[in-house]
Design a protein around this motif. Structure first.
Motif, PDB file in Angstrom:
ATOM      1  N   UNK A   1      11.837   8.789  14.107  1.00 16.67           N
ATOM      2  CA  UNK A   1      13.328   9.501  14.423  1.00 16.67           C
ATOM      3  C   UNK A   1      13.389  10.327  13.128  1.00 16.67           C
ATOM      4  N   UNK A   2      13.831  11.697  13.105  1.00 16.80           N
ATOM      5  CA  UNK A   2      13.970  12.783  12.288  1.00 16.80           C
ATOM      6  C   UNK A   2      14.887  12.242  10.963  1.00 16.80           C
ATOM      7  N   UNK A   3      14.161  11.874   9.818  1.00 15.45           N
ATOM      8  CA  UNK A   3      14.172  11.719   8.437  1.00 15.45           C
ATOM      9  C   UNK A   3      14.171  10.294   7.525  1.00 15.45           C
ATOM     10  N   UNK A   4      13.386   9.631   8.934  1.00 17.57           N
ATOM     11  CA  UNK A   4      12.528   8.552   8.077  1.00 17.57           C
ATOM     12  C   UNK A   4      11.530   8.801   7.907  1.00 17.57           C
ATOM     13  N   UNK A   5      11.160   8.524   6.415  1.00 14.59           N
ATOM     14  CA  UNK A   5      10.008   8.834   6.115  1.00 14.59           C
ATOM     15  C   UNK A   5       9.256   6.664   5.850  1.00 14.59           C
ATOM     16  N   UNK A   6       7.618   7.353   5.730  1.00 17.59           N
ATOM     17  CA  UNK A   6       7.261   5.672   5.553  1.00 17.59           C
ATOM     18  C   UNK A   6       7.088   5.955   4.086  1.00 17.59           C
ATOM     19  N   UNK A   7       7.086   4.809   3.504  1.00 15.09           N
ATOM     20  CA  UNK A   7       7.669   5.196   1.793  1.00 15.09           C
ATOM     21  C   UNK A   7       6.443   3.697   2.079  1.00 15.09           C
ATOM     22  N   UNK A   8       5.614   3.139   2.160  1.00 15.01           N
ATOM     23  CA  UNK A   8       4.793   1.829   2.071  1.00 15.01           C
ATOM     24  C   UNK A   8       4.355   1.456   3.446  1.00 15.01           C
ATOM     25  N   UNK A   9       3.100   0.423   3.001  1.00 11.07           N
ATOM     26  CA  UNK A   9       2.518  -0.451   4.369  1.00 11.07           C
ATOM     27  C   UNK A   9       2.113  -1.661   3.827  1.00 11.07           C
ATOM     28  N   UNK A  10       2.834  -2.783   4.596  1.00  8.00           N
ATOM     29  CA  UNK A  10       2.660  -3.648   3.630  1.00  8.00           C
ATOM     30  C   UNK A  10       1.598  -4.814   4.434  1.00  8.00           C
TER      31      UNK A  10
ATOM     32  N   UNK B   1       0.903  -1.563   0.041  1.00  6.96           N
ATOM     33  CA  UNK B   1       0.312   0.106   0.159  1.00  6.96           C
ATOM     34  C   UNK B   1       0.796   1.254   0.048  1.00  6.96           C
ATOM     35  N   UNK B   2       0.841   2.346  -1.008  1.00  5.55           N
ATOM     36  CA  UNK B   2       1.494   3.319  -1.241  1.00  5.55           C
ATOM     37  C   UNK B   2       0.411   4.969  -0.453  1.00  5.55           C
ATOM     38  N   UNK B   3      -0.579   4.342  -1.275  1.00  9.80           N
ATOM     39  CA  UNK B   3      -1.575   5.646  -1.518  1.00  9.80           C
ATOM     40  C   UNK B   3      -2.195   5.722   0.289  1.00  9.80           C
ATOM     41  N   UNK B   4      -2.111   6.153   1.301  1.00 11.10           N
ATOM     42  CA  UNK B   4      -1.950   6.350   2.491  1.00 11.10           C
ATOM     43  C   UNK B   4      -1.613   7.685   3.140  1.00 11.10           C
ATOM     44  N   UNK B   5      -2.118   7.982   4.180  1.00  7.06           N
ATOM     45  CA  UNK B   5      -1.768   9.404   4.753  1.00  7.06           C
ATOM     46  C   UNK B   5       0.179   9.909   5.579  1.00  7.06           C
ATOM     47  N   UNK B   6       0.902   9.386   5.016  1.00  7.05           N
ATOM     48  CA  UNK B   6       2.334   9.799   6.274  1.00  7.05           C
ATOM     49  C   UNK B   6       1.850  10.256   7.859  1.00  7.05           C
ATOM     50  N   UNK B   7       0.921  10.791   7.506  1.00  5.42           N
ATOM     51  CA  UNK B   7       1.112  12.333   9.090  1.00  5.42           C
ATOM     52  C   UNK B   7       0.060  10.858   9.923  1.00  5.42           C
ATOM     53  N   UNK B   8      -0.717  10.186   9.439  1.00  2.00           N
ATOM     54  CA  UNK B   8      -1.488   9.532  10.853  1.00  2.00           C
ATOM     55  C   UNK B   8      -0.314   8.542  10.890  1.00  2.00           C
ATOM     56  N   UNK B   9       0.356   8.049  10.194  1.00  2.46           N
ATOM     57  CA  UNK B   9       1.005   6.740  10.107  1.00  2.46           C
ATOM     58  C   UNK B   9       2.411   7.540  11.273  1.00  2.46           C
ATOM     59  N   UNK B  10       3.150   8.425  10.400  1.00  3.10           N
ATOM     60  CA  UNK B  10       3.795   8.975  11.602  1.00  3.10           C
ATOM     61  C   UNK B  10       3.342  10.058  12.695  1.00  3.10           C
ATOM     62  N   UNK B  11       2.273  10.157  13.275  1.00  2.13           N
ATOM     63  CA  UNK B  11       1.237  10.101  14.609  1.00  2.13           C
ATOM     64  C   UNK B  11       1.676   8.596  15.641  1.00  2.13           C
ATOM     65  N   UNK B  12       1.053   7.855  14.540  1.00  2.89           N
ATOM     66  CA  UNK B  12       0.842   6.902  15.085  1.00  2.89           C
ATOM     67  C   UNK B  12       2.391   6.658  16.283  1.00  2.89           C
ATOM     68  N   UNK B  13       3.681   6.113  15.253  1.00  5.34           N
ATOM     69  CA  UNK B  13       4.642   5.514  15.389  1.00  5.34           C
ATOM     70  C   UNK B  13       5.869   6.374  15.642  1.00  5.34           C
ATOM     71  N   UNK B  14       5.529   8.055  15.646  1.00  5.91           N
ATOM     72  CA  UNK B  14       7.037   8.662  15.575  1.00  5.91           C
ATOM     73  C   UNK B  14       8.328   8.597  15.391  1.00  5.91           C
TER      74      UNK B  14
END
Length: 171
Positions: free
Chosen positions: A135-144, A120-133
């Protein structure tokens, strides 16, 4: 499983049994991603396995599709562009390519283990980052999405013919 059979068997699963996948199997899948090649061996990835129901529910909010709300396990794949190799001629960043190779290895390993996946690539990265917090510099690329598929048999793959995608010595 023979590699050709494995390639034909893997498909985007969107219906899973509710059973959680044992962490031992998730670790085997993630290990396949760890072993994937990366440009200049930089390995700019992190895999976050999610099986906690509260955390699953938060991340499910990033992709509000009905089938996704029932997935028993997720692996969020992060990439770090500061850690990835860049081509010297034009600065081409290979982070997303490296992460894609890792995910491909994971989806094939999961298939061999009798698990289904959906990249899955079509997701809201802000929600994912809000849940997982992260480290700086890490981008959620995909969810499997990962779990035990309801349908075992892969549907017929719709692919272009080899003549449409391959040429020798010319465009």
């Amino acid at each position: 499983m023979h590699f050709k059979e494995l390639m034909r068997s893997r498909y985007a699963v969107r219906a899973y049994h509710e059973n959680k996948v044992d962490q031992t199997l998730i670790k085997q899948v993630a290990n396949a991603g760890r072993l994937a090649p990366s440009a200049a061996n930089h390995q700019p990835w992190k895999f976050i396995a999610i099986d906690n129901e509260d955390l699953l529910n938060k991340i499910r909010g990033a992709y509000p599709r009905e089938w996704f709300q029932k997935v028993p396990n997720l692996i969020v794949v992060y990439g770090n562009h500061a850690e990835s190799w860049k081509r010297s001629f034009d600065g081409k960043d290979h982070c997303d390519i490296d992460v894609a190779l890792a995910i491909d290895h994971m989806t094939l390993a999961a298939t061999e283990l009798g698990l289904g996946t959906c990249w899955v690539c079509h997701f809201n990265p802000e929600i994912v980052n809000g849940a997982l917090q992260p480290e700086k510099g890490w981008e959620p690329i995909a969810i499997v999405a990962i779990g035990y598929p309801v349908e075992i048999k892969a549907p017929e793959k719709k692919r272009k013919s080899i003549d449409e995608v391959l040429s020798f010595n010319k465009w």
